[in-house]
Every structure is written in structure tokens, then in C-alpha cells.
Design a protein around this motif. Structure first.
Motif, PDB file in Angstrom:
ATOM      1  N   LEU A  38      -3.791  -1.576  12.517  1.00  0.00           N
ATOM      2  CA  LEU A  38      -3.214  -0.237  12.397  1.00  0.00           C
ATOM      3  C   LEU A  38      -2.156  -0.008  13.479  1.00  0.00           C
ATOM      4  CD1 LEU A  38      -6.274   2.103  11.693  1.00  0.00           C
ATOM      5  CD2 LEU A  38      -4.460   1.428  10.097  1.00  0.00           C
ATOM      6  N   PRO A  39      -1.000   0.510  13.095  1.00  0.00           N
ATOM      7  CA  PRO A  39      -0.015   0.897  14.111  1.00  0.00           C
ATOM      8  C   PRO A  39      -0.566   2.025  14.977  1.00  0.00           C
ATOM      9  CG  PRO A  39       0.965   0.833  11.915  1.00  0.00           C
ATOM     10  CD  PRO A  39      -0.508   0.730  11.732  1.00  0.00           C
ATOM     11  N   THR A  40      -0.178   2.029  16.238  1.00  0.00           N
ATOM     12  CA  THR A  40      -0.674   3.036  17.177  1.00  0.00           C
ATOM     13  C   THR A  40       0.497   3.680  17.920  1.00  0.00           C
ATOM     14  OG1 THR A  40      -1.026   1.226  18.737  1.00  0.00           O
ATOM     15  CG2 THR A  40      -2.955   2.043  17.555  1.00  0.00           C
ATOM     16  N   VAL A  41       0.332   4.956  18.231  1.00  0.00           N
ATOM     17  CA  VAL A  41       1.370   5.737  18.893  1.00  0.00           C
ATOM     18  C   VAL A  41       0.778   6.372  20.147  1.00  0.00           C
ATOM     19  CG1 VAL A  41       2.913   7.725  18.702  1.00  0.00           C
ATOM     20  CG2 VAL A  41       2.508   6.264  16.700  1.00  0.00           C
ATOM     21  N   ASP A  74       0.839  -1.201   0.000  1.00  0.00           N
ATOM     22  CA  ASP A  74       0.000   0.000   0.000  1.00  0.00           C
ATOM     23  C   ASP A  74       0.876   1.254   0.000  1.00  0.00           C
ATOM     24  OD1 ASP A  74      -2.183  -1.625   0.109  1.00  0.00           O
ATOM     25  OD2 ASP A  74      -2.611  -1.279   2.229  1.00  0.00           O
ATOM     26  N   PRO A  75       0.636   2.202  -0.926  1.00  0.00           N
ATOM     27  CA  PRO A  75       1.444   3.425  -0.931  1.00  0.00           C
ATOM     28  C   PRO A  75       1.144   4.352   0.250  1.00  0.00           C
ATOM     29  CG  PRO A  75      -0.279   3.558  -2.582  1.00  0.00           C
ATOM     30  CD  PRO A  75      -0.322   2.172  -2.037  1.00  0.00           C
ATOM     31  N   VAL A  76      -0.085   4.292   0.761  1.00  0.00           N
ATOM     32  CA  VAL A  76      -0.476   5.137   1.885  1.00  0.00           C
ATOM     33  C   VAL A  76      -0.623   4.263   3.124  1.00  0.00           C
ATOM     34  CG1 VAL A  76      -2.232   6.694   2.814  1.00  0.00           C
ATOM     35  CG2 VAL A  76      -1.624   6.799   0.388  1.00  0.00           C
ATOM     36  N   ARG A  77       0.118   4.614   4.172  1.00  0.00           N
ATOM     37  CA  ARG A  77       0.090   3.836   5.409  1.00  0.00           C
ATOM     38  C   ARG A  77      -0.367   4.739   6.541  1.00  0.00           C
ATOM     39  NH1 ARG A  77       3.373  -0.694   4.683  1.00  0.00           N
ATOM     40  NH2 ARG A  77       2.300  -1.479   6.550  1.00  0.00           N
ATOM     41  N   ILE A  78      -1.371   4.287   7.276  1.00  0.00           N
ATOM     42  CA  ILE A  78      -1.968   5.075   8.353  1.00  0.00           C
ATOM     43  C   ILE A  78      -1.434   4.605   9.705  1.00  0.00           C
ATOM     44  CG2 ILE A  78      -4.112   5.761   9.484  1.00  0.00           C
ATOM     45  CD1 ILE A  78      -3.894   6.822   6.640  1.00  0.00           C
ATOM     46  N   THR A  79      -1.106   5.558  10.554  1.00  0.00           N
ATOM     47  CA  THR A  79      -0.789   5.308  11.952  1.00  0.00           C
ATOM     48  C   THR A  79      -1.632   6.269  12.783  1.00  0.00           C
ATOM     49  OG1 THR A  79       1.485   4.640  11.445  1.00  0.00           O
ATOM     50  CG2 THR A  79       1.032   5.346  13.708  1.00  0.00           C
ATOM     51  N   VAL A  80      -2.203   5.791  13.878  1.00  0.00           N
ATOM     52  CA  VAL A  80      -3.086   6.628  14.696  1.00  0.00           C
ATOM     53  C   VAL A  80      -2.419   6.911  16.036  1.00  0.00           C
ATOM     54  CG1 VAL A  80      -5.384   6.909  15.692  1.00  0.00           C
ATOM     55  CG2 VAL A  80      -5.095   5.665  13.544  1.00  0.00           C
ATOM     56  N   MET A  81      -2.549   8.158  16.498  1.00  0.00           N
ATOM     57  CA  MET A  81      -1.877   8.605  17.715  1.00  0.00           C
ATOM     58  C   MET A  81      -2.871   9.272  18.655  1.00  0.00           C
ATOM     59  SD  MET A  81       1.551  10.420  16.174  1.00  0.00           S
ATOM     60  CE  MET A  81       0.713  11.972  15.822  1.00  0.00           C
ATOM     61  N   SER A  82      -2.497   9.307  19.930  1.00  0.00           N
ATOM     62  CA  SER A  82      -3.253  10.089  20.908  1.00  0.00           C
ATOM     63  C   SER A  82      -2.426  10.220  22.179  1.00  0.00           C
ATOM     64  CB  SER A  82      -4.597   9.444  21.238  1.00  0.00           C
ATOM     65  OG  SER A  82      -5.349  10.277  22.109  1.00  0.00           O
ATOM     66  N   PHE A  83      -2.689  11.288  22.943  1.00  0.00           N
ATOM     67  CA  PHE A  83      -2.157  11.400  24.285  1.00  0.00           C
ATOM     68  C   PHE A  83      -2.953  10.537  25.263  1.00  0.00           C
ATOM     69  CE2 PHE A  83      -0.373  15.344  22.584  1.00  0.00           C
ATOM     70  CZ  PHE A  83       0.884  15.356  23.158  1.00  0.00           C
ATOM     71  N   SER A  84      -4.127  10.108  24.861  1.00  0.00           N
ATOM     72  CA  SER A  84      -5.004   9.331  25.737  1.00  0.00           C
ATOM     73  C   SER A  84      -4.733   7.834  25.585  1.00  0.00           C
ATOM     74  CB  SER A  84      -6.471   9.615  25.384  1.00  0.00           C
ATOM     75  OG  SER A  84      -7.317   8.648  25.957  1.00  0.00           O
ATOM     76  N   PRO A  85      -4.224   7.168  26.633  1.00  0.00           N
ATOM     77  CA  PRO A  85      -4.041   5.713  26.542  1.00  0.00           C
ATOM     78  C   PRO A  85      -5.344   4.985  26.243  1.00  0.00           C
ATOM     79  CG  PRO A  85      -2.883   6.592  28.455  1.00  0.00           C
ATOM     80  CD  PRO A  85      -3.740   7.695  27.926  1.00  0.00           C
ATOM     81  N   LEU A  86      -6.458   5.491  26.771  1.00  0.00           N
ATOM     82  CA  LEU A  86      -7.743   4.865  26.517  1.00  0.00           C
ATOM     83  C   LEU A  86      -8.102   4.951  25.032  1.00  0.00           C
ATOM     84  CD1 LEU A  86     -10.332   3.512  27.492  1.00  0.00           C
ATOM     85  CD2 LEU A  86     -11.234   5.793  28.043  1.00  0.00           C
ATOM     86  N   ALA A  87      -7.854   6.089  24.413  1.00  0.00           N
ATOM     87  CA  ALA A  87      -8.142   6.245  22.991  1.00  0.00           C
ATOM     88  C   ALA A  87      -7.263   5.324  22.149  1.00  0.00           C
ATOM     89  CB  ALA A  87      -7.951   7.694  22.574  1.00  0.00           C
ATOM     90  N   VAL A  88      -5.995   5.189  22.529  1.00  0.00           N
ATOM     91  CA  VAL A  88      -5.093   4.298  21.793  1.00  0.00           C
ATOM     92  C   VAL A  88      -5.564   2.854  21.900  1.00  0.00           C
ATOM     93  CG1 VAL A  88      -2.745   3.370  21.747  1.00  0.00           C
ATOM     94  CG2 VAL A  88      -3.105   5.833  21.985  1.00  0.00           C
ATOM     95  N   ARG A  89      -5.943   2.447  23.103  1.00  0.00           N
ATOM     96  CA  ARG A  89      -6.430   1.073  23.289  1.00  0.00           C
ATOM     97  C   ARG A  89      -7.719   0.844  22.508  1.00  0.00           C
ATOM     98  NH1 ARG A  89      -7.544  -0.615  29.308  1.00  0.00           N
ATOM     99  NH2 ARG A  89      -9.442   0.602  28.951  1.00  0.00           N
ATOM    100  N   ARG A  90      -8.592   1.830  22.527  1.00  0.00           N
ATOM    101  CA  ARG A  90      -9.858   1.720  21.796  1.00  0.00           C
ATOM    102  C   ARG A  90      -9.606   1.575  20.295  1.00  0.00           C
ATOM    103  NH1 ARG A  90     -12.716   5.528  24.470  1.00  0.00           N
ATOM    104  NH2 ARG A  90     -11.827   7.223  23.282  1.00  0.00           N
ATOM    105  N   ALA A  97      -1.224  -1.319  27.048  1.00  0.00           N
ATOM    106  CA  ALA A  97      -1.790  -2.215  26.037  1.00  0.00           C
ATOM    107  C   ALA A  97      -2.343  -1.418  24.868  1.00  0.00           C
ATOM    108  CB  ALA A  97      -2.900  -3.069  26.662  1.00  0.00           C
ATOM    109  N   GLY A  98      -2.034  -1.885  23.670  1.00  0.00           N
ATOM    110  CA  GLY A  98      -2.536  -1.254  22.459  1.00  0.00           C
ATOM    111  C   GLY A  98      -1.577  -0.295  21.811  1.00  0.00           C
TER     112      GLY A  98
END
Length: 261
Positions: free
Chosen positions: A177-180, A153-169, A196-197
Motif C-alpha cells: 500500500l502506498p503511504t503518505v 484495480d479500479p479502487v486504489r487505497i493510500t494510507v496517510m497519517s501525521f504520525s511517522p510511527l503509524a505510517v511505518r506500522r 522509513a515507510g
């Protein structure tokens, strides 16, 4: 291995942040990836705006979350920035520099680039819409075929948040999806391990300078490390010497030049 260079809100030192023009400039400069923040409008659209309120980056006031997409589309999101070209007489301002950017428009632009681009998407919390932010995001990514990345895939998505709960969700909604986990303070978790997550750690430059043991601990725990927001030459050299995996910067052209790219 050289770190990835991500344009923070686009080439935002030179052009208004989170505008299409800022992202197109970054793509032209040759960045590895882009970074954006997303918030939900009152009628459920994901828009690229950092602040909870409109006052700093538009000619509007109040909270993003209380406005509809149509209401936000009527605002000017670029003329505040010195890099925004002034309107020429009767000609309206250049919409790529002033128009609200939706996440859909950004995804369309990244796909149209026809080259590999990574996109870091930060979900902003706290939000009155809570888990709906991640749910809407994953639904949109599924519609674009981007929620389950493939090797080619030419476009790769990674999702980030300061909220551990949002990252786990997010990890529960889209495990591929990779998570940060973004960090502006020392983590509560022992020995550099992320909750976790979360797969990648992203501390701020002030934190890694103040806590020199943090980066080695994160690496020893097996995590990749991205650092934000790396704009000054001394900070850039610091993270290069530390061997980080990703650099998030308002000045991507300067980082790329320092890397000889």
C-alpha cells in the motif's frame, strides 16, 4: 502532467463532511479520489470522523472512542451544515446527509461507482487504541481485497497519517500500500527525505507557502507531493505552478474546473 484532485472529506464545502452524500457528490463531480479520516469506536469499528470529539460535527458530545457503533448511529452528523436539506415535516432527514459513515459503507460506495477512484485514508493519532487502528484498517482492506493493489484495480487505497510511527506500522502490515506522511511543520529529516515507510509527502498549504524550499527539497529526494487543504483560487494557482502531484480540497468541483475537466 495534471495533478490528481482529491475531495477532502467529500465535497465538504457544499455538503456535511464525511457523509455519504458528500462523497457521492464528489464522485459525480469527477474527482480522481476521495479523502477520509478514520477512528475506532469502543467496539472496534472504523468510522469516518475527523475530530476526536463529537461536538463540532454531530448533535452528540464526548469522544468518538468512548462510544459504540450503535450509539454513534443514533446521532445526527449533518444538520449542523448549511448544505444539509432540512427535514420536511413528518419526513425524517435524508440519511445520506446525516448518518454516521463507516469505512465499510464508504468502501461499498466507492466500489459501486464502477470507475477508477483513489481513496486516501488518514488514521488519526494520538488514539487510545494505538496500533489497533492500523491493524483493524489493514484487516478490513484485506477482507475487501484492497490491501495488495493490482494494476487493473479500479479502487486504489493510500494510507496517510501525521504520525511517522503509524505510517511505518502500516507499511510493515501492508507493504504494497502506498503511504503518505502528512506534515504541518518542517520535517526533522535532512534534505527532504521522508522517514522509513513513507513514500509520499503531504504538507499543508500554509507550510509550503511559508517554506518555499520545502517542495523542491521533497521532489529532489524523489517523493511525490500532495498538498492540503487547497480551497482558495490563489492557493490553487500556487500549487499548480509548483507542479504538485495531488491537490486535496474541500471544493473539488472548482479545482476540476480550473484544470478544464
Amino acid at each position: 502532467m495534471a495533478p490528481l484532485v482529491f475531495a477532502h472529506r467529500g465535497s465538504s464545502a457544499d455538503l456535511p463532511e464525511h457523509t455519504l452524500a458528500a462523497y457521492l457528490r464528489a464522485i459525480d463531480e469527477g474527482v480522481d479520489g476521495l479523502e477520509c479520516d478514520v477512528r475506532l469506536t469502543r467496539d472496534g469499528h472504523l468510522v469516518c470522523v475527523h475530530d476526536r470529539r463529537l461536538d463540532r460535527t454531530s448533535n452528540g458530545t464526548g469522544r468518538v472512542s468512548t462510544r459504540t457503533l450503535v450509539e454513534l448511529e443514533a446521532l445526527d452528523f449533518g444538520s449542523w451544515h448549511p448544505g444539509c436539506p432540512p427535514a420536511d415535516g413528518a419526513e425524517p432527514p435524508d440519511a445520506t446527509h446525516t448518518r454516521l459513515l463507516t469505512l465499510e459503507r464508504l468502501l461499498d460506495a466507492v466500489l459501486a461507482a464502477e470507475r477508477p477512484v483513489r481513496l486516501l485514508i488518514e488514521t488519526k493519532h494520538p488514539s487510545r487504541y494505538g496500533p489497533q487502528v492500523e491493524r483493524r484498517l489493514v484487516a478490513l482492506l484485506r477482507r475487501y481485497g484492497l490491501a495488495e493493489p493490482g494494476a487493473d484495480d479500479p479502487v486504489r487505497i493510500t494510507v496517510m497519517s501525521f504520525s511517522p510511527l503509524a505510517v511505518r506500522r502500516l507499511h510493515e502490515l501492508a507493504p504494497a500500500l502506498p503511504t503518505v506522511l502528512l506534515m504541518d511543520a518542517l520535517p526533522r529529516w535532512p534534505r527532504g527525505r521522508l522517514p522509513a515507510g513513507a513514500r509520499i509527502a503531504a504538507p499543508g498549504i500554509a507550510l509550503v507557502r511559508a517554506r518555499p524550499r520545502l517542495l523542491p527539497a521533497l521532489r529532489a529526494a524523489g517523493h511525490q507531493v500532495y498538498v492540503w487543504t487547497v480551497n482558495e483560487p490563489d492557493d490553487l494557482q500556487f500549487v499548480l505552478d509548483a507542479g504538485v502531484d495531488g491537490i486535496i480540497t474541500d471544493r473539488p468541483a472548482h479545482a476540476l474546473a480550473r484544470l478544464g475537466r
